[in-house]
Design a protein around this motif. Structure first.
Motif, PDB file in Angstrom:
ATOM      1  N   LEU A  10     -10.735  -6.533 -14.012  1.00  0.00           N
ATOM      2  CA  LEU A  10     -11.187  -7.853 -14.475  1.00  0.00           C
ATOM      3  C   LEU A  10     -11.542  -7.790 -15.950  1.00  0.00           C
ATOM      4  O   LEU A  10     -12.119  -6.801 -16.415  1.00  0.00           O
ATOM      5  CB  LEU A  10     -12.421  -8.320 -13.689  1.00  0.00           C
ATOM      6  N   TYR A  11     -11.211  -8.859 -16.675  1.00  0.00           N
ATOM      7  CA  TYR A  11     -11.694  -9.005 -18.046  1.00  0.00           C
ATOM      8  C   TYR A  11     -11.672 -10.486 -18.407  1.00  0.00           C
ATOM      9  O   TYR A  11     -11.046 -11.307 -17.733  1.00  0.00           O
ATOM     10  CB  TYR A  11     -10.874  -8.180 -19.046  1.00  0.00           C
ATOM     11  N   ILE A  12     -12.372 -10.821 -19.473  1.00  0.00           N
ATOM     12  CA  ILE A  12     -12.519 -12.209 -19.915  1.00  0.00           C
ATOM     13  C   ILE A  12     -11.477 -12.495 -20.977  1.00  0.00           C
ATOM     14  O   ILE A  12     -11.272 -11.700 -21.896  1.00  0.00           O
ATOM     15  CB  ILE A  12     -13.931 -12.458 -20.473  1.00  0.00           C
ATOM     16  N   ALA A  13     -10.827 -13.651 -20.856  1.00  0.00           N
ATOM     17  CA  ALA A  13      -9.873 -14.110 -21.866  1.00  0.00           C
ATOM     18  C   ALA A  13     -10.158 -15.580 -22.131  1.00  0.00           C
ATOM     19  O   ALA A  13      -9.703 -16.449 -21.380  1.00  0.00           O
ATOM     20  CB  ALA A  13      -8.437 -13.897 -21.402  1.00  0.00           C
ATOM     21  N   GLY A  14     -10.929 -15.860 -23.169  1.00  0.00           N
ATOM     22  CA  GLY A  14     -11.259 -17.239 -23.509  1.00  0.00           C
ATOM     23  C   GLY A  14     -12.044 -17.922 -22.406  1.00  0.00           C
ATOM     24  O   GLY A  14     -13.147 -17.520 -22.063  1.00  0.00           O
ATOM     25  N   ASN A  15     -11.467 -18.962 -21.800  1.00  0.00           N
ATOM     26  CA  ASN A  15     -12.111 -19.700 -20.720  1.00  0.00           C
ATOM     27  C   ASN A  15     -11.635 -19.236 -19.350  1.00  0.00           C
ATOM     28  O   ASN A  15     -11.815 -19.953 -18.361  1.00  0.00           O
ATOM     29  CB  ASN A  15     -11.840 -21.199 -20.870  1.00  0.00           C
ATOM     30  N   TYR A  16     -11.058 -18.046 -19.298  1.00  0.00           N
ATOM     31  CA  TYR A  16     -10.543 -17.528 -18.040  1.00  0.00           C
ATOM     32  C   TYR A  16     -11.103 -16.132 -17.777  1.00  0.00           C
ATOM     33  O   TYR A  16     -11.391 -15.374 -18.711  1.00  0.00           O
ATOM     34  CB  TYR A  16      -9.008 -17.436 -18.069  1.00  0.00           C
TER      35      TYR A  16
END
Length: 1385
Positions: free
Chosen positions: A118-124
């Motif tokens: 899992l990782y964060i990409a902007g608003n996702y």
């Protein structure tokens, strides 16, 4: 309005389950999440907020949420905002894939199982399957971005902390990804970190500014248990202790804080204690770990580890030789199965002995403890690790590491023989994406960033095809259009050093003997450097004939697009280039629109190759340019809006008044006219023009000579329609050009438009916003107007804080849209619904050009300091001019040589003539005034140079005087080192600053001074007599040595006296031994008669009893009731006097010692002079002796440079000139040498004392001269004797024999005398050195006493403040008491 929908995005949509539907799964009577009291405040020891009554007693007011309850993901996820009646479909864009990775975000890596990352990409939130490389996405609920992700200890859930106004903290079920719980009201703006308790029951979260709120949640019941403000600055992390359930820790900017959940009589509280750094420098703390015994180990910015205990630093851990544990910040610490791991930004992971660090204690005042790691792993070169996550795969533990340089690593930290090497799983761009472009014929995407890489992506198959690394970061990129390269295989990339490179993209399977891998290869075709700063814009002319490049160096360069990209020339523009755009094919003339950052816009026609003269320079001075200098009108627009609003308000008030009068008249009421005063209106705002021009962000052509602009800063919020003026005579800097049309863009005052992109059909206009959101406008009429730009579609894509959209482009067929942002993310979208996209679409990689495998590798430009194209041209032109000038000079020289030769021939002819016909030398001078004029001009030039250098001369003179005043005049004694002659002993003076005369003389030594300082100087006074006696003995012995040199040979009387002296010494020694033995026996007898320790003499007991009865009470100082007499009290004034007197006394002692050392140096100088005279005399004597009879000459001692430091500052013009010549003759150093050239020349030039060889050479030369004189005299005497008599008589032989004996005796005597002088001096030096060592000890004791007294002075000052306050209180109370007594009377 966009603000209104954003308000709805932060809460559940209206379509979410109603209260009646939720009652089926939730029996919740009351859920007051916002009823947290504010009574707790933010105290250091008790700063938590109290819970509401319902939260204190949950069984009385609430019922629990069902374990089986889930929210509907489709109901809570944020959707695009679409204005009503816009006609734009909600599903205009649907996410297809995310290529980027925000590797600079903290803790942006999470392992849910062995296959899911899992990782964060902007608003996702992206869920990456490591096997299939497929993605799943979880969208934010509020559209404001995501702050953190955290997995539950059981990996059954993961938490997503969002950003935005009143953000949510959502718990998702894994792997179903259903929203399980929504936590509200935990912070105001954004969540930055969260952590589950180790049993999974509680969740701690940290908010960002402005509240920095630490919240403890009962997350399954969506309730706040405790909350408190964590700190007043950014907080990075919060964690629960694994071994102490009531302990938490937070860290951040310049702090670490230790929390406890304590049960007080008012309820459960959060108590926080800040860690105090003490002597250690304050550091931002990113990583830490709690130990089982309650201690905490944290990292630092400089790479060491800090062991915290009780809120204080117990010890600072470093490696051996004081090396830091990591070369840079320590980003994470992990305590895993009794092993301590540290993760550093330097790319190292080190394993430490946990027990050694846990039991560590400081060993000295530095507080440092040196510990070596047990094992370490260097992941790779240019690796910067920030976070690791552990997972078990097939029974073995693996770690997945986040690399801030754009990679994800798989690591094996078992440190055994079977340990696997680090494996790089994925690579990404590091930091913001600077530029991107798509292929004009297929579904390929090229990107570049400051991480020095260029990457190629296939956005149909969602994979990266290739990558190429360079020495500098990329700043601009464009794909060559189809008209330039029909195969679509060329991309042009601009870099931060001013270079642009032409890169070929090809499929390697098209080359012979190479199997296809499905990836793309990149090949450098050409590298050119047209600019001196970063390339910011690249643009091909519409026909593909010209390439324009813009840069921050305020130039635009043009190239003829052929196989070689030959330079045409460049123009200078008023500011750094922001963007370039060529006119579209619909315009009659091909022109280039140049947008500058500082508000200038220029238009130039396309230059024609080979039309301009570029022999001496590439600058195109005759190219016509039109200027537009933007002048702010936003303030005037706002003023007009305010005036219109007020006028409208007045009309409404007037209508309302008339309506009221009419109603009163209809009712028959009499209306009295009263003069009503109009309310005072606020003054209208004044016209404001920003001092710094607003930056131009983007722009594009609308018609020939007309264009649209989007600006940032103060002038954001509008699209400005501008037109070039036909008046080009005015200076561009003085122009004030205003737009002729303005379109207000809704909700863009603080969120300007950074990118504007039109699809090929111009049906859609897409805008990239500063907050990372994407807007779409439907262009019905294909022209921009206030009506067409009134309604829009908006979707938050990139990070809302730093994800500014830096590029928008679509595929060649407009089926896909791609965006890149400052958060390092690249998103691809399907335009309209994905069902419309055909599944058989496939990206085609261009085939390689023919002969590529045999082509020679292109020469790259790797040095950033390489000359650019114009500088190379100027250098060639300069070299050409210099060559021509040198040729002219050579011709002049040859002509002068011919004239000189002719003149010499004339002189020779003149000499051959008879004397009466010869011309005098003066007659050859045609005019004496010529030479006088030359002398006068020379004198004038000298005077001019002196006048030009007068200011510099005065400046350096004043600087020299200031340096002397600062460093020399304040010195009373400099360091002078006196060396012994025959040994390595040396003695140096104390370096003393001069004390003022008033300070020195004004402090008379008080009577107590002798008593206090008696112990400090008692020992040297006692030993002074013995030292003097020993010095006398030494001098007497030396006198004996000198006297012995005068004796020709030992006599029997002398030998007998020496025997008597030895005998007496032996007898004296025997007597001393007998006396010692006798005294020892007496002591033994005395010890035998010694009574026991508890024995008391009856007589003493009676006397003590009588004394107690008759003598008064004299209390000891140690008695509790002892009071110091008033005259013996010490105060600050006395203590200052005491310190001053001690300082003066120390100074006097050092001055006395310095005077003795300087006298010793003068004595050495006199000894050297005397030895020189004796050596000179000895050489004269040896001249009369035969060579075998001559003894070796003693060496003449020399003064060392540090014995005469004052000579360092002696110089003259010759020494300075020699120093200058030496400096000019020396080559420039390539690196850091042992000593700098200046210091070496400084020593070898005017600061150098004469060397021993030079002095010896001078002495030998003088001696040789005397020897020559003496030998000449002897030779002359021999000649006279030979002429007078052939054979000497017996008397003469006797005389010669006596002279020879005398000379031998004198030779021996002089040598002994020289040796005696040397021995005497060395003895004096050793004696004085011993004396100084004793004084050094005394000085150190005195300095320690000074420090003690100074600390006592500080304590006294603090006590005096308290005493003065107490005295004031006592005086006040006495006054009040007296006043009360007076009132009673």
């Amino acid at each position: 309005m966009e603000a209104a929908p954003e308000e709805n995005k932060t809460s559940l949509p209206e379509e979410s389950p109603t209260a009646e539907e939720e009652e089926e799964d939730m029996e919740q009577v009351e859920s007051d999440h916002g009823s947290i009291g504010a009574e707790g405040g933010f105290e250091e020891q008790d700063n938590s907020e109290e819970l509401s009554e319902a939260q204190k007693n949950p069984d009385q007011g609430e019922k629990k949420i069902s374990e089986a309850f889930f929210y509907n993901y489709e109901d809570i996820r944020s959707r695009p905002f679409v204005m009503e009646n816009s006609g734009i479909p909600v599903n205009l864009l649907t996410l297809k894939h995310s290529f980027g990775y925000d590797c600079t975000r903290r803790a942006n890596l999470l392992m849910m199982d062995s296959q899911t990352l899992l990782y964060i990409a902007g608003n996702y939130v992206v869920l990456l399957d490591l096997k299939t490389k497929s993605h799943r996405y979880v969208r934010s609920s509020g559209g404001g971005g995501i702050g953190f992700i955290m997995a539950h200890p059981t990996k059954q859930y993961f938490a997503v902390g969002e950003k935005g106004r009143k953000p949510n903290l959502i718990i998702y079920d894994y792997p179903s990804l259903r929203p399980y719980r929504i936590l509200r009201g935990g912070t105001e703006e954004a969540y930055v970190f969260g952590d589950f308790k180790h049993d999974g029951t509680l969740l701690a979260s940290i908010g960002s500014s402005p509240d920095y709120m630490l919240t403890i949640w009962d997350w399954k019941q969506e309730k706040i248990v405790l909350r408190s403000k964590a700190f007043s600055q950014d907080v990075y992390k919060v964690t629960f202790s694994a071994d102490n359930e009531e302990q938490l820790t937070t860290c951040g900017v310049g702090h670490i804080r230790f929390w406890k959940m304590a049960l007080t009589f008012t309820g459960l509280k959060l108590q926080g204690a800040l860690g105090r750094f003490g002597k250690t420098a304050v550091s931002d703390i990113i990583g830490y770990v709690e130990l089982p015994d309650g201690k905490v180990i944290s990292g630092t910015e400089w790479g060491n580890l800090l062991l915290w205990e009780g809120g204080l630093i117990k010890v600072e851990v470093c490696r051996g030789e004081r090396k830091p544990c990591h070369s840079g910040p320590v980003s994470q610490l992990i305590l895993e199965e009794g092993e301590l791991f540290t993760v550093g930004k330097d790319g190292f992971i080190r394993l430490w002995n946990f027990e050694t660090i846990d039991a560590a204690d400081s060993v000295d005042d530095t507080g440092l403890l040196e510990v070596e790691p047990m094992n370490e792993l260097h992941v790779g070169k240019n690796v910067s690790l920030s976070f690791m996550s552990k997972i078990h795969d097939s029974g073995q533990a693996f770690w997945y590491a986040q690399d801030t340089n754009g990679a994800i690593w798989k690591l094996d930290l078992t440190f055994s023989n079977m340990t696997q090497n680090p494996e790089c799983l994925f690579t990404f761009h590091s930091g913001k994406i600077e530029a991107m472009s798509v292929s004009p014929i297929t579904y390929l995407l090229a990107t570049t960033a400051l991480d020095r890489s260029v990457r190629i992506y296939d956005f149909i198959s969602d994979r990266q095809l290739g990558e190429m690394k360079f020495k500098q970061g990329g700043t601009a990129l464009t794909w060559a259009p189809r008209v330039v390269n029909p195969k679509g295989s060329l991309i042009i990339v601009g870099f931060e050093d001013g270079v642009f490179r032409i890169i070929e993209v090809y499929d390697p399977k098209g080359l012979p003997l190479i199997a296809g891998t499905g990836s793309a290869e990149l090949n450098l075709k050409k590298a050119l450097k047209p600019h001196a700063a970063a390339v910011t814009a690249l643009a091909y002319e519409r026909n593909g004939a010209v390439l324009a490049t813009g840069s921050k160096d305020k130039t635009v360069f043009f190239f003829a697009v052929e196989d070689e990209y030959e330079p045409i020339g460049f123009i200078c523009v008023p500011g750094p280039v922001q963007a370039l755009q060529w006119s579209p094919p619909s315009h009659a003339q091909s022109t280039l629109l140049i947008l500058c950052e500082n508000g200038f816009v220029l238009q130039v026609p396309a230059p024609v190759p080979n039309e301009h003269n570029t022999a001496s320079t590439y600058q195109l001075k005759n190219l016509p340019m039109q200027y537009f200098h933007f002048y702010s009108i936003k303030s005037r627009i706002k003023l007009e809006e305010e005036i219109s609003l007020r006028e409208k308000k007045r009309e409404e008030n007037k209508k309302a008044k008339l309506e009221s009068i009419r109603q009163q008249q209809e009712m028959g009421n009499k209306i009295e006219e009263e003069a009503e005063e109009e309310p005072e209106e606020e003054p209208l705002p004044s016209i404001y023009i920003p001092e710094e021009p607003s930056p131009i962000l983007c722009g594009f052509y609308s018609a020939p000579g007309k264009f649209w602009l989007s600006l940032g800063g103060y002038d954001s919020g509008f699209l400005y329609h501008c037109e070039f003026s036909h008046d080009d005579q005015e200076d561009p800097e003085d122009r004030k050009d205003e737009p002729f049309e303005v379109i207000p863009m809704e909700d863009t005052d603080n969120n300007p438009i950074h990118q504007i992109f039109f699809c090929t059909s111009r049906v859609w206009m897409f805008c990239g916003m500063q907050n990372g959101s994407l807007r779409a406008y439907s262009l019905q009429d294909k022209d921009l107007s206030a009506h067409t730009l009134k309604e829009y579609w908006s979707f938050s894509v990139h990070d809302n804080d730093y994800g500014q959209i830096r590029g928008i482009c679509s595929s060649y067929d407009d089926k896909f849209l791609i965006t890149c942002g400052g958060d390092g993310n690249i998103f691809t979208f399907n335009v309209l619904s994905p069902e419309d996209v055909q599944k058989e679409l496939k990206a085609k990689i261009p085939s390689p050009r023919s002969g590529l495998e045999k082509a020679k590798a292109a020469e790259d430009i790797e040095d950033p300091n390489t000359y650019n194209i114009e500088e190379v041209k100027q250098k060639k032109e300069y070299d050409r001019k210099m060559k021509e000038a040198e040729e002219k000079k050579q011709k002049k020289r040859e002509k002068l040589i011919a004239l000189r030769h002719e003149f010499l021939l004339l002189l020779q002819k003149n000499e051959k003539l008879p004397k009466h016909m010869q011309l005098h030398r003066e007659q050859f001078e045609m005019d004496r005034k010529i030479f006088e004029e030359l002398d006068r001009q020379t004198a004038q030039r000298i005077q001019l140079v002196q006048n030009e250098l007068a200011w510099e001369h005065e400046k350096h003179s004043i600087g020299l005087q200031k340096l002397r005043n600062q460093f020399r005049d304040s010195l009373e004694f400099d360091t002078v080192v006196v060396h012994a002659i025959q040994s390595n002993h040396q003695i140096s003076t104390y370096r003393l600053l001069a004390m003022s005369h008033e300070y020195y003389q004004g402090k008379e030594r008080p009577s107590w001074k002798r008593t206090v300082l008696k112990q400090a100087w008692k020992q040297p006074e006692k030993k002074q007599i013995s030292i003097e006696s020993r010095r006398t003995t030494i001098s007497e012995g030396e006198e004996e040595i000198v006297d012995l040199t005068e004796v020709q040979k030992p006599t029997p009387h002398y030998i007998e006296s020496r025997r008597d002296k030895v005998r007496r010494s032996v007898e004296k020694s025997d007597k001393v031994k007998a006396k010692i033995m006798k005294r020892k026996a007496e002591w033994e007898e005395l010890y035998k008669s010694k009574p026991s320790d508890d024995y008391e003499n009856p007589k003493d007991v009676e006397e003590i009893k009588a004394a107690q009865e008759n003598i008064g009470c004299y209390k000891l100082k140690s008695a509790p009731n002892y009071r110091v007499p008033e005259q013996e009290l010490m105060n600050t004034e006395k203590k200052v006097t005491q310190l001053t007197s001690l300082e003066v006394l120390i100074h006097k002692r050092k001055v006395n010692m310095n005077n003795e050392i300087m006298s010793l140096r003068d004595f050495k100088v006199s000894v050297i002079e005397e030895i020189k005279c004796l050596v000179k005399e000895l050489k004269c004597i040896q001249a009369a002796l035969d060579l075998p009879e001559c003894l070796p000459l003693p060496l003449i001692p020399q003064l060392h440079p540090d014995e005469v430091p004052e000579k360092k500052f002696e110089y003259n013009a010759d020494i300075l000139l020699k120093f200058k010549e030496d400096q000019e003759a020396k080559p420039k150093p390539q690196g850091q040498l042992e000593g700098s050239p200046s210091s070496y020349s400084f020593r070898q030039g005017f600061l150098r004392a004469p060397s021993i060889k030079e002095v010896d050479f001078m002495t030998q030369a003088a001696g040789a001269h005397q020897m020559k004189t003496a030998s000449s005299v002897v030779t002359e005497q021999q000649r006279v004797s030979e002429t007078e008599k052939a054979e000497p008589t017996e008397i003469e032989l006797e005389i010669l024999k006596r002279e020879k004996i005398k000379n031998l005796y004198l030779q021996e005597t002089l040598i002994k005398k020289i040796n005696a002088l040397v021995i005497n001096f060395d003895a004096e030096l050793r004696f004085l050195r011993h004396k100084k060592l004793k004084l050094d000890v005394q000085m150190k004791n005195a300095e320690l006493r000074y420090v003690t007294w100074y600390e006592e002075l500080l304590i006294m000052k603090n006590f005096e403040k308290h005493e003065n306050l107490l005295r004031e209180r006592i005086t006040t109370l006495i006054g009040e008491q007296e006043a009360m007594q007076v009132e009673k009377m």
